[in-house]
Design an enzyme around this catalytic site. Structure first.
Site, PDB file in Angstrom:
ATOM      1  N   PRO A  24       0.774  -1.258   0.001  1.00 47.05           N
ATOM      2  CA  PRO A  24      -0.131   0.150   0.078  1.00 47.05           C
ATOM      3  C   PRO A  24       0.655   1.405  -0.050  1.00 47.05           C
ATOM      4  O   PRO A  24       0.685   1.943   0.884  1.00 47.05           O
ATOM      5  CB  PRO A  24      -1.001  -0.011   1.380  1.00 47.05           C
ATOM      6  N   CYS A  25       1.504   1.448  -1.193  1.00 49.91           N
ATOM      7  CA  CYS A  25       2.006   2.832  -1.249  1.00 49.91           C
ATOM      8  C   CYS A  25       1.571   4.004  -1.088  1.00 49.91           C
ATOM      9  O   CYS A  25       1.739   5.059  -0.949  1.00 49.91           O
ATOM     10  CB  CYS A  25       2.936   2.700  -2.471  1.00 49.91           C
ATOM     11  N   HIS A  26       0.153   3.872  -1.422  1.00 53.62           N
ATOM     12  CA  HIS A  26      -0.851   5.109  -1.290  1.00 53.62           C
ATOM     13  C   HIS A  26      -0.981   5.496   0.358  1.00 53.62           C
ATOM     14  O   HIS A  26      -1.231   6.870   0.539  1.00 53.62           O
ATOM     15  CB  HIS A  26      -2.119   4.443  -2.029  1.00 53.62           C
TER      16      HIS A  26
END
Length: 194
Positions: free
Chosen positions: A159-161
């Site tokens: 989850p780089c968001h």
């Protein structure tokens, strides 16, 4: 004839035969989502790539053929489990992906470490580029951490968001800032718009 032009039954039969004969190294499928069609690819080790709608499918498949194996085949049945997980995630019912991951495309060293630490950020929480750089061993390398996150081959699942600029701004995102904002709102990490 491309996989999308074949009858689904023929495609599944071809994929099953290729897998049975050890000729299928990378299976892929297109998964519908609220942010558009996602290309998801898997190796026997796990999910290796998730491509955003903004990415060219042929480019993603070429990357897989070059960096993993030229034996890439559309095999939707082999990706049913991750398709169900993604559906549940986008419906707000799944907070932690269970799918195994193949980290091959993440490289080694700092970049790999940043992405591994990013995978541990809990649903609904955020971190910063500086925090990810610090966890990966170099607090001053927050720009390099941003570059590592920008080239994340398995976004959404890794989850780089959930990584924001130190001042609280969104920063960047490979799928576009509108997608990053939608994912963060889905998870309750951002307030709903006024």
């Amino acid at each position: 004839m491309t996989g999308t032009q074949m009858k689904p039954e023929l495609l599944e039969d071809l994929a099953a035969r290729a897998e049975a004969e050890g000729l299928l190294d990378v299976a892929y499928a297109t998964v519908d989502s609220p942010i558009g069609p996602l290309l998801v690819a898997s190796t026997p080790r796990g999910i290796v790539r998730l491509g955003f709608p903004s990415e060219d499918e042929d480019d993603v498949l070429d990357q897989l053929a070059t960096r993993i194996s030229p034996r890439v085949l559309e095999a939707p049945a082999r990706l049913d489990a991750i398709r169900r997980e993604l559906d549940a995630y986008f419906e707000g019912r799944l907070h932690s992906f269970k799918a195994k991951l193949d980290w091959t495309l993440t490289g080694q060293g700092f970049r790999h470490d940043v992405l591994k630490h990013t995978a541990a950020i809990p649903y609904g929480r955020t971190s910063t580029y500086m925090e990810m750089a610090t966890k990966a061993g170099n607090r001053k390398a927050y720009r390099a951490a941003g570059n590592a996150l920008g080239s994340n081959p398995i976004p959404v699942i890794v989850p780089c968001h959930r990584v924001l600029a130190t001042g609280g701004g969104l920063g960047g995102y490979g799928g576009g800032l509108d997608v990053k904002e939608r994912l963060l709102r889905l998870e309750g990490a951002l307030d709903a718009p006024a």
